[in-house]
Design a protein around this motif. Structure first.
Motif, PDB file in Angstrom:
ATOM      1  N   ASP A  97       0.762  -1.635  -0.129  1.00 46.95           N
ATOM      2  CA  ASP A  97      -0.482  -0.395  -0.188  1.00 46.95           C
ATOM      3  C   ASP A  97       0.368   1.162  -0.332  1.00 46.95           C
ATOM      4  N   GLU A  98       0.233   2.577   0.170  1.00 42.15           N
ATOM      5  CA  GLU A  98       1.020   3.456   0.124  1.00 42.15           C
ATOM      6  C   GLU A  98       1.938   4.113   1.894  1.00 42.15           C
ATOM      7  N   ARG A 102       7.557   4.317  -2.622  1.00 45.86           N
ATOM      8  CA  ARG A 102       7.220   4.065  -3.788  1.00 45.86           C
ATOM      9  C   ARG A 102       8.548   2.639  -4.177  1.00 45.86           C
ATOM     10  N   SER A 127      -4.076   0.295  -3.513  1.00 46.21           N
ATOM     11  CA  SER A 127      -3.777   1.977  -4.162  1.00 46.21           C
ATOM     12  C   SER A 127      -4.465   2.369  -5.418  1.00 46.21           C
ATOM     13  N   ALA A 128      -5.271   3.448  -6.088  1.00 43.93           N
ATOM     14  CA  ALA A 128      -5.151   3.268  -7.114  1.00 43.93           C
ATOM     15  C   ALA A 128      -3.918   3.644  -7.409  1.00 43.93           C
ATOM     16  N   LYS A 129      -3.545   4.577  -7.046  1.00 46.08           N
ATOM     17  CA  LYS A 129      -2.120   5.772  -7.245  1.00 46.08           C
ATOM     18  C   LYS A 129      -1.186   4.554  -7.785  1.00 46.08           C
ATOM     19  N   LEU A 130      -0.860   3.950  -6.611  1.00 46.05           N
ATOM     20  CA  LEU A 130       0.278   3.018  -6.588  1.00 46.05           C
ATOM     21  C   LEU A 130      -0.075   1.489  -7.649  1.00 46.05           C
ATOM     22  N   ASP A 132      -1.022   2.518 -10.881  1.00 46.77           N
ATOM     23  CA  ASP A 132      -1.272   3.551 -11.937  1.00 46.77           C
ATOM     24  C   ASP A 132       0.632   3.637 -11.924  1.00 46.77           C
ATOM     25  N   PHE A 133       0.850   3.774 -10.665  1.00 42.45           N
ATOM     26  CA  PHE A 133       2.245   4.690 -10.763  1.00 42.45           C
ATOM     27  C   PHE A 133       3.357   3.306 -11.201  1.00 42.45           C
ATOM     28  N   SER A 136       3.245   2.102 -14.577  1.00 42.30           N
ATOM     29  CA  SER A 136       4.183   3.358 -15.440  1.00 42.30           C
ATOM     30  C   SER A 136       4.894   3.507 -15.978  1.00 42.30           C
TER      31      SER A 136
END
Length: 267
Positions: A97-98, A102, A127-130, A132-133, A136
């Motif tokens: 998780d966050e 990262r 976590s959607a942010k993690l 996506d990161f 990427s």
């Protein structure tokens, strides 16, 4: 990670094979009780140990991971000698998780991917942010699963049945004992998988390719075997004999039945 479990199990003679001989390798062999180190590797080493040569002894059991040629050699030579498991490409599943940087998540995934081009890595995160990161950064090299709830995360992890499972969650300790299928589980942000490679203690020869569903990593028990000893006295035979004879008759095994009934105890 192979010699120490063998020593714990009481194996009297331990041999190793490696083309990558260095002072560090020689020291590790000496400290772990290896009797001799042979400068061979790959399928050739497996065959040499399985059949024996003028210079390499035939052994009873071969343990340790290798490339696809080593794995295939072990598969073909099983029964000619014992083998530990058919280890495939290295793999890791990170549950994160966050709560951790990262960069730590990236490093955990990258550490297994550097083993070989066919190594695999996956991420489960709430976590959607993690998610996506990481997508990427790695693209299709890492499979990413966005799963919010703990139950769903555990179910997905058990479905994947990874060789290495790293839990980098804020409440990592609450996941202890929750998984059924994994080669090894690393709990907490200060338990990177690489510690299992070099320092943690348990052998790092682990099941891959979902074989963690039905097998375990190398351990002292891998070098042990057992057998049963059966001894009936007259009264015990008189008690169990009729049932055994009846089962033999039901199977159509006449000589089995005869071997029992000829011992029939007279009363």
């Amino acid at each position: 990670m192979n010699a120490i479990p063998a020593r714990v199990a009481g194996v009297r003679e331990i041999y190793a094979a490696s083309c990558g001989v260095s002072d560090e390798v020689l020291a590790a062999c000496a400290l772990s009780g290896v009797k001799a180190l042979f400068r061979i590797s790959g399928a050739q080493a497996i065959a040499a140990f399985a059949f024996g040569t003028k210079s390499v002894p035939k052994v009873d059991f071969i343990a340790g991971p290798g490339n696809s040629y080593v794995t295939e050699a072990k598969r073909q030579l099983f029964a000619e000698t014992g083998i530990d498991l058919l280890a495939g490409p290295s793999e890791v599943l990170v549950l994160a998780d966050e709560s951790v940087p990262r960069e730590w998540v990236i490093a955990e995934l990258a550490a297994q991917l550097e083993h070989a081009p066919d190594a695999t890595a996956s991420l489960i995160t709430p976590s959607a942010k993690l998610a996506d990161f990481i997508a990427s950064v790695f693209g299709k090299k890492v499979k990413v699963f966005l799963i919010k709830d703990k139950k769903g995360q555990i179910e997905k992890a058990d479905e994947i049945a990874p060789e290495h499972l790293a839990v980098l969650m804020k409440n990592a300790s609450s996941y202890a004992g929750c998984f059924k299928n994994a080669g090894a589980v690393f709990l907490g942000k200060y338990s990177p998988v690489a510690m299992g490679d070099y320092a943690a203690g348990p052998s790092h020869t682990l099941p891959t390719g979902r074989s963690a569903v039905f097998s375990s990593g190398l351990n002292a028990g891998s070098f042990l075997r057992s057998y049963a000893e059966i001894s009936y006295d007259e009264s015990g035979f008189a008690c169990d004999g009729p049932a055994a004879a009846a089962i033999a008759e039901a199977e159509g095994m006449d000589n089995h039945k005869k071997s029992i009934e000829m011992r029939k105890v007279k009363t």
